[in-house]
Design an enzyme around this catalytic site. Sequence first.
Site, PDB file in Angstrom:
ATOM      1  N   GLY A   1      11.081  45.703   0.244  1.00 27.35           N
ATOM      2  CA  GLY A   1      10.565  45.489   1.594  1.00 27.35           C
ATOM      3  C   GLY A   1      10.787  46.700   2.477  1.00 27.35           C
ATOM      4  CD  GLN A   2       8.711  47.394   7.027  1.00 25.39           C
ATOM      5  OE1 GLN A   2       8.575  48.447   6.425  1.00 25.39           O
ATOM      6  NE2 GLN A   2       7.981  47.061   8.076  1.00 25.39           N
ATOM      7  CB  ILE A   3      15.939  47.402   4.045  1.00 27.92           C
ATOM      8  CG1 ILE A   3      16.071  46.751   5.419  1.00 27.92           C
ATOM      9  CG2 ILE A   3      17.222  48.183   3.731  1.00 27.92           C
ATOM     10  CD1 ILE A   3      17.257  45.803   5.547  1.00 27.92           C
ATOM     11  N   GLY A   4      14.140  48.355   1.625  1.00 28.23           N
ATOM     12  CA  GLY A   4      14.060  48.943   0.288  1.00 28.23           C
ATOM     13  C   GLY A   4      13.264  50.231   0.261  1.00 28.23           C
TER      14      GLY A   4
ATOM     15  CG  ASN B   1      22.069  39.630   7.478  1.00 33.45           C
ATOM     16  OD1 ASN B   1      23.265  39.902   7.426  1.00 33.45           O
ATOM     17  ND2 ASN B   1      21.205  40.350   8.173  1.00 33.45           N
TER      18      ASN B   1
ATOM     19  NE  ARG C   1      21.849  47.468  14.997  1.00 29.68           N
ATOM     20  CZ  ARG C   1      21.562  46.462  14.197  1.00 29.68           C
ATOM     21  NH1 ARG C   1      22.462  45.501  13.991  1.00 29.68           N
ATOM     22  NH2 ARG C   1      20.381  46.388  13.601  1.00 29.68           N
TER      23      ARG C   1
ATOM     24  CG  HIS D   1      26.491  41.894   9.812  1.00 31.70           C
ATOM     25  ND1 HIS D   1      26.463  42.890  10.761  1.00 31.70           N
ATOM     26  CD2 HIS D   1      25.220  41.776   9.369  1.00 31.70           C
ATOM     27  CE1 HIS D   1      25.227  43.348  10.875  1.00 31.70           C
ATOM     28  NE2 HIS D   1      24.448  42.677  10.045  1.00 31.70           N
TER      29      HIS D   1
END
Length: 319
Positions: free
Chosen positions: A12-15, A123, A154, A178
Amino acid sequence: MARKKIALVGAGQIGGTLALLAGQKELGDIVLLDIPDAEGVAKGKALDIAEASPVEGFDAGYTGTSNYADLAGADVVIVTAGVPRKPGMSRDDLVGINARIIKAVGEGIRTHAPDAFVIVITNPLDAMVGLMQQVTGFDPAKVVGMAGVLDSARFRWFLAEEFKVSVEDVTAFVLGGHGDTMVPSVRYSTVAGIPLPDLVKMGWTTQEKLDQIVQRTRDGGAEIVGLLKTGSAFYAPAASAIAMAESYLKDKKRVMPCAARLTGQYGVDGLYIGVPVVIGAGGVEKIVEIELNAEEQAMFDKSVAAVKSLVEVTAKVAG
């Protein structure tokens, strides 16, 4: 010397971002794996990034697949597989579906990449990394969760923005789970070595402003989800996991806050929780036990309790 091998489970986006960053840093050859229905996505992203390598000037092999056998020999496996958060959804809402995914992924890693250092991003993080360690049966030092590096990044960004200084000169730690109960540590965070409480005394900021930044850090993931509306953060989480992988592959022994399995430290036993650790060639080589004051300890204990309840829910769902 043969190149290292980095396997990314979840395209996906992170991968996809992980695949690009790992290549740009020349950490090794990259395997991008997803479920059979999404194999085309894994292959397409792998090919697309490979075709960017001549322009960017890096050497890395890329493979897209849905076959866990292609993980064979992986030095690092980074797991992002799972359903992303949607607006209004808490990390905890994800437990049921993501626990089943992590069980399947863990079995694949155990069979085909038994010597890998495993970084979990899925998550709700603290529960999923604990489940991953149980399913694989790996040494807890070789299974870790990516959370604290992201939460601290962050926190560092918000502080640098407030003080109008370089992010490189801001050091910050976030402890605990988290989630909403994470503990951004003001006392152990500094700008060029100057603790934040001293900067308040120096008139650089106010305690009220610091409290707002701490809360914004806790809400950092939800803030991104609310803005994107189609998913959750991916650039910063990917950068955070790559920093952890690099410290392991290059034996850098960086001190990073990660979800690690505690064995009595901080009064916690047998639970994955976010604390500062040293990551080197042995994986989690040391857990850094910093002294907490009464207020910090109370917040940390509250965070631990939240993680415990989440782990209990996960155990029921995962069977």
